[in-house]
Design a protein around this motif. Structure first.
Motif, PDB file in Angstrom:
ATOM      1  N   GLY A  94       0.825  -1.205   0.000  1.00 48.68           N
ATOM      2  CA  GLY A  94       0.000   0.000   0.000  1.00 48.68           C
ATOM      3  C   GLY A  94       0.852   1.243   0.000  1.00 48.68           C
ATOM      4  N   ARG A  95       0.210   2.357  -0.309  1.00 44.12           N
ATOM      5  CA  ARG A  95       0.883   3.666  -0.299  1.00 44.12           C
ATOM      6  C   ARG A  95       0.400   4.447   0.911  1.00 44.12           C
ATOM      7  NH1 ARG A  95      -0.165   8.818  -4.257  1.00 44.12           N
ATOM      8  NH2 ARG A  95       1.741   9.996  -3.809  1.00 44.12           N
ATOM      9  N   LEU A  96       1.357   4.898   1.732  1.00 49.64           N
ATOM     10  CA  LEU A  96       0.985   5.701   2.897  1.00 49.64           C
ATOM     11  C   LEU A  96       0.743   7.144   2.500  1.00 49.64           C
ATOM     12  CD1 LEU A  96       3.135   4.541   5.932  1.00 49.64           C
ATOM     13  CD2 LEU A  96       0.762   4.065   5.411  1.00 49.64           C
ATOM     14  N   SER A  97       1.752   7.770   1.863  1.00 55.01           N
ATOM     15  CA  SER A  97       1.643   9.156   1.416  1.00 55.01           C
ATOM     16  C   SER A  97       2.893   9.494   0.640  1.00 55.01           C
ATOM     17  CB  SER A  97       1.505  10.117   2.611  1.00 55.01           C
ATOM     18  OG  SER A  97       2.664  10.052   3.423  1.00 55.01           O
ATOM     19  N   GLY A  98       2.804  10.479  -0.238  1.00 52.23           N
ATOM     20  CA  GLY A  98       3.985  10.927  -0.978  1.00 52.23           C
ATOM     21  C   GLY A  98       4.711   9.769  -1.626  1.00 52.23           C
ATOM     22  N   ASP A  99       5.988   9.637  -1.289  1.00 53.51           N
ATOM     23  CA  ASP A  99       6.813   8.561  -1.859  1.00 53.51           C
ATOM     24  C   ASP A  99       7.063   7.456  -0.837  1.00 53.51           C
ATOM     25  OD1 ASP A  99       8.367  10.155  -0.241  1.00 53.51           O
ATOM     26  OD2 ASP A  99      10.173   9.942  -1.438  1.00 53.51           O
ATOM     27  N   GLU A 100       6.130   7.282   0.098  1.00 51.88           N
ATOM     28  CA  GLU A 100       6.254   6.262   1.140  1.00 51.88           C
ATOM     29  C   GLU A 100       5.282   5.110   0.876  1.00 51.88           C
ATOM     30  OE1 GLU A 100       7.566   9.127   4.890  1.00 51.88           O
ATOM     31  OE2 GLU A 100       5.488   8.458   4.709  1.00 51.88           O
ATOM     32  N   PHE A 101       5.818   3.895   0.897  1.00 54.21           N
ATOM     33  CA  PHE A 101       5.025   2.690   0.674  1.00 54.21           C
ATOM     34  C   PHE A 101       5.268   1.710   1.821  1.00 54.21           C
ATOM     35  CE2 PHE A 101       6.056   4.548  -3.411  1.00 54.21           C
ATOM     36  CZ  PHE A 101       4.866   4.490  -4.120  1.00 54.21           C
ATOM     37  N   VAL A 102       4.312   0.809   2.019  1.00 49.64           N
ATOM     38  CA  VAL A 102       4.455  -0.241   3.024  1.00 49.64           C
ATOM     39  C   VAL A 102       4.151  -1.583   2.365  1.00 49.64           C
ATOM     40  CG1 VAL A 102       3.406  -1.265   5.078  1.00 49.64           C
ATOM     41  CG2 VAL A 102       4.015   1.151   5.074  1.00 49.64           C
ATOM     42  N   VAL A 103       4.986  -2.567   2.655  1.00 49.58           N
ATOM     43  CA  VAL A 103       4.750  -3.944   2.217  1.00 49.58           C
ATOM     44  C   VAL A 103       4.710  -4.822   3.460  1.00 49.58           C
ATOM     45  CG1 VAL A 103       5.698  -5.928   0.968  1.00 49.58           C
ATOM     46  CG2 VAL A 103       5.837  -3.638  -0.041  1.00 49.58           C
ATOM     47  N   ILE A 104       3.704  -5.676   3.541  1.00 50.77           N
ATOM     48  CA  ILE A 104       3.579  -6.598   4.663  1.00 50.77           C
ATOM     49  C   ILE A 104       3.623  -8.017   4.110  1.00 50.77           C
ATOM     50  CG2 ILE A 104       2.038  -7.426   6.491  1.00 50.77           C
ATOM     51  CD1 ILE A 104       1.024  -4.479   6.637  1.00 50.77           C
ATOM     52  N   THR A 105       4.535  -8.803   4.618  1.00 53.58           N
ATOM     53  CA  THR A 105       4.725 -10.158   4.110  1.00 53.58           C
ATOM     54  C   THR A 105       4.729 -11.144   5.277  1.00 53.58           C
ATOM     55  OG1 THR A 105       6.133 -11.545   2.711  1.00 53.58           O
ATOM     56  CG2 THR A 105       7.256  -9.946   4.120  1.00 53.58           C
ATOM     57  N   LYS A 106       4.171 -12.347   5.045  1.00 56.56           N
ATOM     58  CA  LYS A 106       3.973 -13.328   6.126  1.00 56.56           C
ATOM     59  C   LYS A 106       4.797 -14.579   5.884  1.00 56.56           C
ATOM     60  CE  LYS A 106      -0.434 -13.425   5.207  1.00 56.56           C
ATOM     61  NZ  LYS A 106      -1.876 -13.798   5.267  1.00 56.56           N
ATOM     62  N   TYR A 107       5.003 -15.304   6.994  1.00 57.13           N
ATOM     63  CA  TYR A 107       5.518 -16.682   6.970  1.00 57.13           C
ATOM     64  C   TYR A 107       6.888 -16.810   6.300  1.00 57.13           C
ATOM     65  CZ  TYR A 107       0.426 -17.153   7.450  1.00 57.13           C
ATOM     66  OH  TYR A 107      -0.888 -16.999   7.838  1.00 57.13           O
ATOM     67  N   LYS A 108       7.776 -15.836   6.480  1.00 56.16           N
ATOM     68  CA  LYS A 108       9.105 -15.924   5.864  1.00 56.16           C
ATOM     69  C   LYS A 108      10.168 -16.105   6.940  1.00 56.16           C
ATOM     70  CE  LYS A 108       8.601 -13.427   1.483  1.00 56.16           C
ATOM     71  NZ  LYS A 108       7.149 -13.380   1.406  1.00 56.16           N
ATOM     72  N   THR A 109      11.097 -17.027   6.690  1.00 54.71           N
ATOM     73  CA  THR A 109      12.269 -17.147   7.559  1.00 54.71           C
ATOM     74  C   THR A 109      13.151 -15.924   7.359  1.00 54.71           C
ATOM     75  OG1 THR A 109      13.571 -18.266   5.872  1.00 54.71           O
ATOM     76  CG2 THR A 109      12.201 -19.652   7.321  1.00 54.71           C
ATOM     77  N   GLN A 110      14.126 -15.748   8.234  1.00 55.21           N
ATOM     78  CA  GLN A 110      15.020 -14.599   8.122  1.00 55.21           C
ATOM     79  C   GLN A 110      15.738 -14.592   6.772  1.00 55.21           C
ATOM     80  OE1 GLN A 110      15.399 -12.118  10.677  1.00 55.21           O
ATOM     81  NE2 GLN A 110      16.255 -11.067   8.904  1.00 55.21           N
ATOM     82  N   ALA A 111      16.204 -15.749   6.334  1.00 53.89           N
ATOM     83  CA  ALA A 111      16.926 -15.821   5.058  1.00 53.89           C
ATOM     84  C   ALA A 111      16.012 -15.465   3.894  1.00 53.89           C
ATOM     85  CB  ALA A 111      17.507 -17.219   4.868  1.00 53.89           C
ATOM     86  N   LYS A 112      14.779 -15.997   3.915  1.00 48.95           N
ATOM     87  CA  LYS A 112      13.848 -15.700   2.826  1.00 48.95           C
ATOM     88  C   LYS A 112      13.423 -14.233   2.842  1.00 48.95           C
ATOM     89  CE  LYS A 112      11.925 -20.323   2.130  1.00 48.95           C
ATOM     90  NZ  LYS A 112      10.708 -21.172   2.167  1.00 48.95           N
TER      91      LYS A 112
END
Length: 512
Positions: free
Chosen positions: A160-178
């Motif tokens: 999603g886009r928060l504002s201006g040139d700021e975006f957020v990505v939320i991702t699930k179920y990933k190990t640290q390496a992934k």
């Protein structure tokens, strides 16, 4: 209208599908919008060879506008929902929908006892794109970036886009390496060159990362901490990513406290000015003094100007801080004038942000008038960053101040803006060779060549050239042999309080 499907050419390619169903005739009538556009169809199918009856026509006359109204209202509801929950520029979920979907994802990982990561993305140097090719090109740039972010996100990810040139990505179920691999792939995808009208851009993005459950148990906290980590990444260099740490949270809390205390210090006149002498190399006489802000706090101790001045710029206190510095310097100069202390002028540092204020010239002249001072009693020190400032007020404010007879000095010359055309456009009194050049003089032929070049630029424009940061006799001798006019640094004196300056002036060594 088709009364015999088996014989009508309109059904030639399709009659084998419908005739086995016993359908022999049909009639279709459009549903129209209020503007007259066809937005749907009412269709009659009959098992007899029959044309529409009067009752059929009556039904159409009643049903068509009702259906049209229902369809248009549903479309309006969808449009309103889209406007409420999606960003109109990038078509990504906006802040409201992003938070709602993120809360849903968080509940899912809580139930599954899994992990979730929040990535806070901020485009590097986006303002320069807007300034150089305009906001329409900037909007196109953001659309392309948003498309790349969406492309890298799997079905279970949220972007999603928060504002201006700021975006957020939320991702699930990933190990640290992934997770690390995902972030690197996302960065690389965004970094592909973008062709804009009149400019080809190689984007870079700074990313901050927070994770559930380590860094928080609600989405608001996780986004906030990812934002903090993003700023940490940006200060480490462009195009990097950083993970949130509790040490980072402590630093952020201290920064907020420092901001509050700085505001109090300005309001209560708890800062001080120290004055560092500038010496004429020709005869060792005093050329002037530079006013330097100092802050000693009961809890934080001596706070470096390199810390509290950028803080003032970021939190909107730089105007108040600069007004305090101007007022304090003018007050001290008036005291020296009344006592007959021979201080030629005081240099006061200003931020590029100060020149956004159209009233700055009036503020300066008011301070001079109230202390019975002349324009020549002060010099304003600017960094080269002021000439990259695209604020429309900047150039006018600079010229308004110069017309009053106040001189400008370019501080840290040679370390910032690479173009020299501004030297023609801005009325300048002096250049200051940055101390980073001075540090290399004794060991580096390149450093000596650069310092000589700066001197030649200044002399060709009839400017005084000041070498600052001189700490050793060897540096001074090289600069004096090159022909520098003015010297400043610990070799002559550290910054002094007003009483110490008077003592120093009585004992100033002549003909160093």
């Amino acid at each position: 209208m088709v009364s015999d499907i088996s014989a009508d050419p309109l059904w030639a390619d399709y009659k084998d599908r419908i005739l086995p169903l016993g359908i022999k005739s049909c009639w279709s009538s459009p549903i129209k919008s209020q503007r007259g556009d066809a937005i749907g169809v009412i269709a009659f199918y009959r098992k007899e060879h029959q044309e529409p009856s009067e009752i059929d026509h009556l039904l159409i006359s009643v049903l068509s506008p009702l259906c049209g109204l229902a369809i248009e209202r549903e479309k309006q509801r969808q449009d309103i929902r889209h406007l409420a929950y999606y960003d109109s520029l990038t078509k990504l979920p906006n802040r409201s929908l992003l938070h709602a979907e993120a809360e849903h994802a968080l509940r899912a990982v809580e139930a599954a006892q899994q992990t979730l990561a929040v990535l806070f993305l901020d485009m590097d140097r986006f303002k320069q794109i807007n300034d150089s090719v305009g906001h329409p090109a900037g909007d196109l740039f953001l659309q392309k970036v948003a498309a790349r972010i969406s492309k890298k996100c799997a079905d279970s990810d949220i972007a999603g886009r928060l504002s201006g040139d700021e975006f957020v990505v939320i991702t699930k179920y990933k190990t640290q390496a992934k997770l690390n691999n995902f972030i690197e792939e996302l960065k690389q995808c965004i970094a592909e060159p973008v062709q804009l009208p009149g400019l080809k851009v190689s984007p870079s993005v700074s990313i901050g990362v927070s994770t559930y459950p380590d860094d928080g148990h609600d989405i608001g906290t996780l986004i906030h901490r990812a934002d903090m980590a993003m700023y940490q990444a940006k200060t480490s260099g462009k195009g990097r990513f950083a993970f949130f740490s509790h040490e980072l949270n402590q630093l952020a809390q201290e920064r907020q406290e420092l901001e509050i205390e700085l505001q109090k210090a300005i309001e209560n006149d708890e800062l001080q000015l120290a004055y560092q002498p500038q010496v004429n190399m020709k005869d060792g006489s005093l050329y002037g003094v530079e006013a330097l802000a100092r802050w000693h706090h009961p809890k934080f101790g001596s706070v470096s100007p390199g810390k509290f001045i950028p803080l003032a710029e970021e939190c909107g206190l730089i105007g108040d801080l600069s007004n305090w510095a101007l007022r304090s310097a003018c007050k001290q100069m008036a005291i020296w004038r009344n006592k007959g202390v021979a201080i030629p002028s005081i240099s006061v540092n200003l931020s590029p942000i100060n020149f956004h204020n159209m009233d700055l010239c009036n503020v300066i002249m008011s301070e001079l008038d109230s202390h019975n001072l002349k324009a020549s009693d002060i010099t304003l020190e600017l960094t080269e960053g002021v000439f990259l400032d695209t604020n429309p007020n900047t150039m006018k404010v600079l010229h308004d101040i110069h017309q009053q007879g106040i001189g400008f000095s370019i501080d840290d010359f040679g370390t910032g803006y690479s173009g020299l055309s501004y030297l023609r456009r801005i009325p300048i009194k002096e250049l200051k060779l940055d101390k980073s050049f001075v540090n290399e003089l004794e060991q580096s032929a390149t450093g000596r060549a650069l310092s000589k070049a700066v001197l030649q630029i200044g002399e060709s424009l009839n400017l005084d050239v000041v070498a600052e940061g001189i700490e050793r006799q060897g540096q001074y001798k090289i600069l004096k042999n090159q022909g520098y006019h003015v010297a400043q640094g610990f070799l002559f004196s550290k910054p002094l309080n007003p009483v110490e300056i008077e003592t120093w002036l009585r004992n100033i060594p002549i003909n160093m």
